[in-house]
Design a protein around this motif. Structure first.
Motif, PDB file in Angstrom:
ATOM      1  N   VAL A  58      -4.331   1.263   6.584  1.00  0.00           N
ATOM      2  CA  VAL A  58      -4.115   2.454   5.772  1.00  0.00           C
ATOM      3  C   VAL A  58      -2.636   2.778   5.805  1.00  0.00           C
ATOM      4  O   VAL A  58      -1.929   2.417   6.748  1.00  0.00           O
ATOM      5  N   THR A  59      -2.158   3.434   4.770  1.00  0.00           N
ATOM      6  CA  THR A  59      -0.745   3.755   4.702  1.00  0.00           C
ATOM      7  C   THR A  59      -0.542   5.034   3.913  1.00  0.00           C
ATOM      8  O   THR A  59      -1.333   5.365   3.026  1.00  0.00           O
ATOM      9  N   ASP A  60       0.510   5.763   4.255  1.00  0.00           N
ATOM     10  CA  ASP A  60       0.976   6.865   3.429  1.00  0.00           C
ATOM     11  C   ASP A  60       1.910   6.299   2.370  1.00  0.00           C
ATOM     12  O   ASP A  60       2.733   5.423   2.654  1.00  0.00           O
ATOM     13  N   LYS A  61       1.813   6.793   1.155  1.00  0.00           N
ATOM     14  CA  LYS A  61       2.687   6.326   0.083  1.00  0.00           C
ATOM     15  C   LYS A  61       4.024   7.056   0.177  1.00  0.00           C
ATOM     16  O   LYS A  61       4.267   8.040  -0.516  1.00  0.00           O
ATOM     17  N   VAL A  62       4.883   6.557   1.031  1.00  0.00           N
ATOM     18  CA  VAL A  62       6.185   7.189   1.200  1.00  0.00           C
ATOM     19  C   VAL A  62       7.069   6.905  -0.004  1.00  0.00           C
ATOM     20  O   VAL A  62       7.837   7.753  -0.435  1.00  0.00           O
ATOM     21  N   GLU A  63       6.977   5.713  -0.569  1.00  0.00           N
ATOM     22  CA  GLU A  63       7.759   5.363  -1.742  1.00  0.00           C
ATOM     23  C   GLU A  63       6.851   5.338  -2.967  1.00  0.00           C
ATOM     24  O   GLU A  63       5.631   5.261  -2.860  1.00  0.00           O
ATOM     25  N   ALA A  64       7.469   5.413  -4.141  1.00  0.00           N
ATOM     26  CA  ALA A  64       6.710   5.319  -5.377  1.00  0.00           C
ATOM     27  C   ALA A  64       6.322   3.867  -5.576  1.00  0.00           C
ATOM     28  O   ALA A  64       7.141   3.036  -5.939  1.00  0.00           O
ATOM     29  N   VAL A  65       5.064   3.544  -5.350  1.00  0.00           N
ATOM     30  CA  VAL A  65       4.639   2.145  -5.336  1.00  0.00           C
ATOM     31  C   VAL A  65       3.345   2.004  -6.117  1.00  0.00           C
ATOM     32  O   VAL A  65       2.455   2.861  -6.061  1.00  0.00           O
ATOM     33  N   SER A  66       3.250   0.924  -6.886  1.00  0.00           N
ATOM     34  CA  SER A  66       2.062   0.632  -7.682  1.00  0.00           C
ATOM     35  C   SER A  66       1.082  -0.201  -6.865  1.00  0.00           C
ATOM     36  O   SER A  66       1.372  -0.612  -5.737  1.00  0.00           O
ATOM     37  N   THR A  67      -0.076  -0.475  -7.471  1.00  0.00           N
ATOM     38  CA  THR A  67      -1.051  -1.339  -6.797  1.00  0.00           C
ATOM     39  C   THR A  67      -0.462  -2.719  -6.545  1.00  0.00           C
ATOM     40  O   THR A  67      -0.659  -3.309  -5.482  1.00  0.00           O
ATOM     41  N   ALA A  68       0.281  -3.244  -7.521  1.00  0.00           N
ATOM     42  CA  ALA A  68       0.924  -4.550  -7.337  1.00  0.00           C
ATOM     43  C   ALA A  68       1.911  -4.507  -6.172  1.00  0.00           C
ATOM     44  O   ALA A  68       2.008  -5.461  -5.390  1.00  0.00           O
ATOM     45  N   GLY A  69       2.645  -3.400  -6.045  1.00  0.00           N
ATOM     46  CA  GLY A  69       3.568  -3.274  -4.921  1.00  0.00           C
ATOM     47  C   GLY A  69       2.850  -3.203  -3.587  1.00  0.00           C
ATOM     48  O   GLY A  69       3.303  -3.782  -2.591  1.00  0.00           O
ATOM     49  N   LEU A  70       1.717  -2.497  -3.546  1.00  0.00           N
ATOM     50  CA  LEU A  70       0.933  -2.436  -2.316  1.00  0.00           C
ATOM     51  C   LEU A  70       0.415  -3.820  -1.927  1.00  0.00           C
ATOM     52  O   LEU A  70       0.388  -4.182  -0.753  1.00  0.00           O
ATOM     53  N   VAL A  71       0.009  -4.594  -2.935  1.00  0.00           N
ATOM     54  CA  VAL A  71      -0.450  -5.957  -2.658  1.00  0.00           C
ATOM     55  C   VAL A  71       0.681  -6.797  -2.093  1.00  0.00           C
ATOM     56  O   VAL A  71       0.489  -7.554  -1.125  1.00  0.00           O
ATOM     57  N   GLU A  72       1.869  -6.675  -2.664  1.00  0.00           N
ATOM     58  CA  GLU A  72       3.007  -7.456  -2.160  1.00  0.00           C
ATOM     59  C   GLU A  72       3.326  -7.086  -0.716  1.00  0.00           C
ATOM     60  O   GLU A  72       3.567  -7.961   0.126  1.00  0.00           O
ATOM     61  N   HIS A  73       3.335  -5.800  -0.397  1.00  0.00           N
ATOM     62  CA  HIS A  73       3.578  -5.370   0.984  1.00  0.00           C
ATOM     63  C   HIS A  73       2.485  -5.899   1.916  1.00  0.00           C
ATOM     64  O   HIS A  73       2.761  -6.289   3.050  1.00  0.00           O
ATOM     65  N   ALA A  74       1.234  -5.904   1.432  1.00  0.00           N
ATOM     66  CA  ALA A  74       0.134  -6.407   2.259  1.00  0.00           C
ATOM     67  C   ALA A  74       0.296  -7.895   2.537  1.00  0.00           C
ATOM     68  O   ALA A  74       0.034  -8.363   3.654  1.00  0.00           O
ATOM     69  N   LEU A  75       0.731  -8.650   1.536  1.00  0.00           N
ATOM     70  CA  LEU A  75       0.952 -10.083   1.735  1.00  0.00           C
ATOM     71  C   LEU A  75       2.057 -10.329   2.761  1.00  0.00           C
ATOM     72  O   LEU A  75       1.939 -11.220   3.614  1.00  0.00           O
ATOM     73  N   GLN A  76       3.126  -9.531   2.694  1.00  0.00           N
ATOM     74  CA  GLN A  76       4.195  -9.668   3.675  1.00  0.00           C
ATOM     75  C   GLN A  76       3.686  -9.347   5.077  1.00  0.00           C
ATOM     76  O   GLN A  76       3.997 -10.056   6.040  1.00  0.00           O
ATOM     77  N   GLN A  77       2.939  -8.279   5.181  1.00  0.00           N
ATOM     78  CA  GLN A  77       2.408  -7.872   6.482  1.00  0.00           C
ATOM     79  C   GLN A  77       1.442  -8.919   7.036  1.00  0.00           C
ATOM     80  O   GLN A  77       1.436  -9.212   8.224  1.00  0.00           O
ATOM     81  N   LEU A  78       0.627  -9.486   6.149  1.00  0.00           N
ATOM     82  CA  LEU A  78      -0.433 -10.397   6.582  1.00  0.00           C
ATOM     83  C   LEU A  78       0.102 -11.763   6.989  1.00  0.00           C
ATOM     84  O   LEU A  78      -0.345 -12.341   7.983  1.00  0.00           O
ATOM     85  N   TYR A  79       1.074 -12.277   6.244  1.00  0.00           N
ATOM     86  CA  TYR A  79       1.513 -13.654   6.467  1.00  0.00           C
ATOM     87  C   TYR A  79       2.950 -13.770   6.978  1.00  0.00           C
ATOM     88  O   TYR A  79       3.429 -14.886   7.179  1.00  0.00           O
ATOM     89  N   GLY A  80       3.618 -12.626   7.183  1.00  0.00           N
ATOM     90  CA  GLY A  80       5.020 -12.689   7.580  1.00  0.00           C
ATOM     91  C   GLY A  80       5.255 -13.366   8.909  1.00  0.00           C
ATOM     92  O   GLY A  80       6.251 -14.067   9.091  1.00  0.00           O
ATOM     93  N   GLU A  81       4.352 -13.160   9.873  1.00  0.00           N
ATOM     94  CA  GLU A  81       4.556 -13.718  11.204  1.00  0.00           C
ATOM     95  C   GLU A  81       3.458 -14.702  11.600  1.00  0.00           C
ATOM     96  O   GLU A  81       3.387 -15.121  12.753  1.00  0.00           O
ATOM     97  N   GLU A  82       2.600 -15.061  10.656  1.00  0.00           N
ATOM     98  CA  GLU A  82       1.497 -15.969  10.971  1.00  0.00           C
ATOM     99  C   GLU A  82       1.979 -17.420  10.983  1.00  0.00           C
ATOM    100  O   GLU A  82       2.981 -17.779  10.371  1.00  0.00           O
ATOM    101  N   ARG A  83       1.215 -18.277  11.683  1.00  0.00           N
ATOM    102  CA  ARG A  83       1.440 -19.716  11.593  1.00  0.00           C
ATOM    103  C   ARG A  83       1.149 -20.180  10.174  1.00  0.00           C
ATOM    104  O   ARG A  83       0.392 -19.550   9.432  1.00  0.00           O
ATOM    105  N   GLY A  84       1.772 -21.292   9.799  1.00  0.00           N
ATOM    106  CA  GLY A  84       1.591 -21.785   8.443  1.00  0.00           C
ATOM    107  C   GLY A  84       0.145 -22.078   8.103  1.00  0.00           C
ATOM    108  O   GLY A  84      -0.305 -21.841   6.988  1.00  0.00           O
TER     109      GLY A  84
END
Length: 683
Positions: A288-314
């Motif tokens: 869950v997140t607070d919408k601190v910045e003006a962000v669309s659904t596509a932006g939320l998806v992009e942030h989720a992808l970064q969070q999910l795979y940013g530090e994972e093994r390939g």
């Protein structure tokens, strides 16, 4: 508050190339990190007229004191650098996902000489292979218990392992065959690591090939008459199949995919992820997140992808990632994911079939997670008290508004105009106090006049109740009628009439909230002034920008985006909106079901719907000529004449009658039983 023009870069300084930028405050702290395909165009958008910026963006640029940027060669590099800086600086205005609960993982410590299988929570460690997350730790332990028969990897702590090595005797699991006992050198370090890697392969979804291999070994052992070995392999296969049965089959065999769904409102968002490996759901997690910045659904998806795979093994990145909306642009994100995996990754929106159905399931989980988060937040007494205090401070009230009433208008293209009143006491909804209104004086899309009418009628009733109970010491205004539909009140201890029925509007609110901006607020204040009521505060909440408007104020009041007070006002407004729409839909359904068209002989459902769709409403159809009715496909002249005659002779709909009291229900509120039925339909 800083003026953005004071730190705006000079023309020509910003390069027209991909890059990442940072806004810093006057203390040098990074408050926002972003990326852009063109730094010049993106940064120029921040330094326009403040009135044209989204409120959250406006807050960020007025908090900042400087901006700096770094040029990169590609958008993929910009994506990587943006993620690194967000993790490093933790900017306050960037979206931050936080787990909605602590998820346990199944971990294999491949970074140790003798890998260990265990349940782990918290931050991930380098060199450890993770599977999950799981909903419950006991689910992991059940799975591990079944698999240890086939893959006897050690599960003991470092202390137990060291002690067993010293005394030369394994633990209980070593004796019952659920550990290969590397502590007493029953297997070598290389053999034990091979077991751990096979365990990881099985958990990663490569199950079919392994089971087929065991089945061939079982058949070979049987042919060679090694029946004990064949029986042991048979039991191993059974244990593996039971472990697989604990994961539901949702997609075709060998399908590896992650499904991401988002549920959001103006202030918060919830993300749910299903991890599917080998066609089975292997794990689930949520943020869950607070919408601190003006962000669309596509932006939320992009942030989720970064969070999910940013530090994972390939190998943690699947072949396919299914999302509700594609990041813009999608190519850099897809290239980044492919680079993380080492092979092509498909990032797309499911359109049909099992994957679309599963995405709908993930979406429902996201909606439930957001609702649960809001419920937990609303049920906290300390949080509610802080919210009421923030509202009182922002609106300049002398005391916290313990009773808040919110009004909303609903209609469909000017027809069936209705209003709702919801009540919150001490920050909690009092549904027995909800009331519904029919707008009597006119039909049309004029929310301001409707708001004036409904506020006036509610507080005229309050003055009447006050006079009846002897609390009113002066004569009420001449236009305050005496009306009472006898709707029962579920709250005890309220003033009652002579027949013992509770009074419906005996208590005034400390705050009236209207759904709308300055015009609706002015109409509500004018209605109260006409009745001589000056001890009830009024404000409006405009949905588009979540602005709080006060009477006679040119600019809205400012409540911080993270304010609990704003969150409570939003909940009150949304509940009034929901209740009004439910009532309006109920009225529309009843009107359509009792349409005069039903009595027209030879006119079936298809042509009735075609007529209503063509003209938009029964009112417009009644005003149409026979030639205009003939223009509807499938309607001949004879049918058109019959329709016109039926509508010309149709009598107005009979008023609704309260079957319990025999009174006509005009508007001002349904009894609690009716409210319960209506709320059930609305949900």
């Amino acid at each position: 508050m800083a003026d953005p023009s004071s730190y705006r870069p000079k023309p020509g300084q910003i390069p027209d190339s991909p890059g990442v930028y940072k806004f810093r405050d006057d203390h040098g702290r990074v408050i926002y990190v972003g990326k852009a395909k063109s730094l010049r165009q993106r940064l120029a958008s921040y330094f326009q007229d403040l009135a044209g910026l989204h409120p959250r963006t406006r807050t960020m640029v007025t908090t900042a004191a400087s901006v700096e940027w770094t040029v990169v060669s590609t958008e993929v590099e910009a994506l990587q650098l943006e993620y690194s800086w967000i993790k490093e600086f933790d900017p306050r205005f960037n979206v931050k996902y936080r787990d909605d609960k602590s998820y346990p993982y199944l971990a294999v410590t491949l970074n140790e000489e003798f890998p260990r299988v265990q349940v782990m929570r918290g931050a991930k460690k380098k060199g450890v292979r993770y599977f999950g997350p799981y909903g419950h730790a006991w689910a992991i332990r059940e799975t591990v218990d079944l698999l240890l028969r086939v893959f006897p990897v050690r599960t003991c702590s470092a202390g137990v392992f060291k002690r067993s090595a010293q005394i030369g005797r394994p633990c209980l699991l070593g004796y019952i065959g659920k550990c290969s006992a590397p502590c007493v050198e029953r297997v070598s370090a290389e053999e034990h690591r091979e077991l751990a890697e096979e365990f990881c392969d099985f958990m990663a979804g490569r199950t079919g090939a392994y089971i087929r291999r065991l089945e061939r070994q079982m058949q070979d052992a049987a042919e060679e008459m090694e029946y004990e070995r064949a029986a042991r392999l048979r039991d191993d296969i059974g244990a593996l199949k039971r472990a697989m049965e604990k994961s539901a089959v949702v997609l075709a065999d060998a399908t590896d995919a992650d499904l991401i769904a988002v549920a959001e409102d103006e202030l918060e968002a919830a993300v749910q992820i299903f991890h599917v490996r080998g066609g089975r759901v292997r794990g689930q997690r949520g943020w869950v997140t607070d919408k601190v910045e003006a962000v669309s659904t596509a932006g939320l998806v992009e942030h989720a992808l970064q969070q999910l795979y940013g530090e994972e093994r390939g190998d943690a990145v699947p072949k396919e990632v299914l999302v509700p909306a594609l990041p813009e642009p999608v190519e850099p994100v897809q290239q980044w994911l492919s680079g993380r995996r080492g092979s092509q990754v498909s990032l797309r929106i499911p359109q049909r079939g099992d994957k679309k159905d599963l995405m709908a399931t993930v979406g429902r989980n996201a909606q439930q997670a957001l609702a649960l988060h809001k419920t937990k937040r609303a049920s906290d007494l300390t949080t509610r008290s802080r919210a009421l205090e923030e509202i009182a401070q922002a609106l300049g009230l002398d005391a916290v508004p313990l009773r808040i009433e919110c009004f909303d208008i609903s209609h469909l293209q000017g027809e069936d105009v209705v209003a709702s009143m919801v009540v919150f006491e001490d920050g909690l909804a009092r549904k027995s106090e909800y009331r519904r209104f029919q707008i009597k004086t006119f039909e049309g899309q004029d929310d301001v006049r409707s708001m004036h009418e409904v506020i006036g009628r509610r507080f005229k009733r309050y003055l009447q109740e006050k006079q009846k109970s002897g609390e009113w010491t002066e004569e009420p205004p001449a236009d305050a009628p005496v009306e009472d539909d006898g709707a029962p009140d579920a709250l005890s201890g309220r003033p009652t009439d002579e027949d013992g029925r509770p009074k419906r509007f005996a208590y005034p609110p400390q705050l009236v909230v209207v759904d709308g901006g300055a015009p609706q607020v002015a109409a509500a204040r004018r209605a109260l002034d006409e009745l001589g009521i000056d001890d009830v505060a009024v404000c409006g909440l405009a949905k588009r920008l979540e602005e709080v408007w006060l009477p006679d104020e040119e600019d809205p009041a400012v409540l911080p985006r993270s304010s609990e007070g704003l969150y409570l006002l939003q909940r009150v407004r949304d509940e009034a909106h929901r209740f009004a729409i439910g009532y309006q839909r109920t009225k529309r359904t009843k009107r359509l079901k009792s349409s005069p068209l039903d009595a027209v002989a030879g006119l079936g459902d298809s042509r009735r719907q075609a007529l209503l769709k063509h003209f938009g409403s029964l009112k417009k159809l009644r005003a149409a000529t026979i030639d205009e009715i003939c223009e509807v496909p499938g309607v001949g002249r004879k049918t058109a004449e019959t329709v016109a005659a039926a509508l010309a002779g149709a009598a107005p709909a009979a008023p609704a009658v309260n079957t319990a009291t025999g009174e006509i229900i005009e508007d001002d509120g349904a009894p609690p039983a009716a409210l319960s039925a209506e709320r059930g339909q609305d949900r």
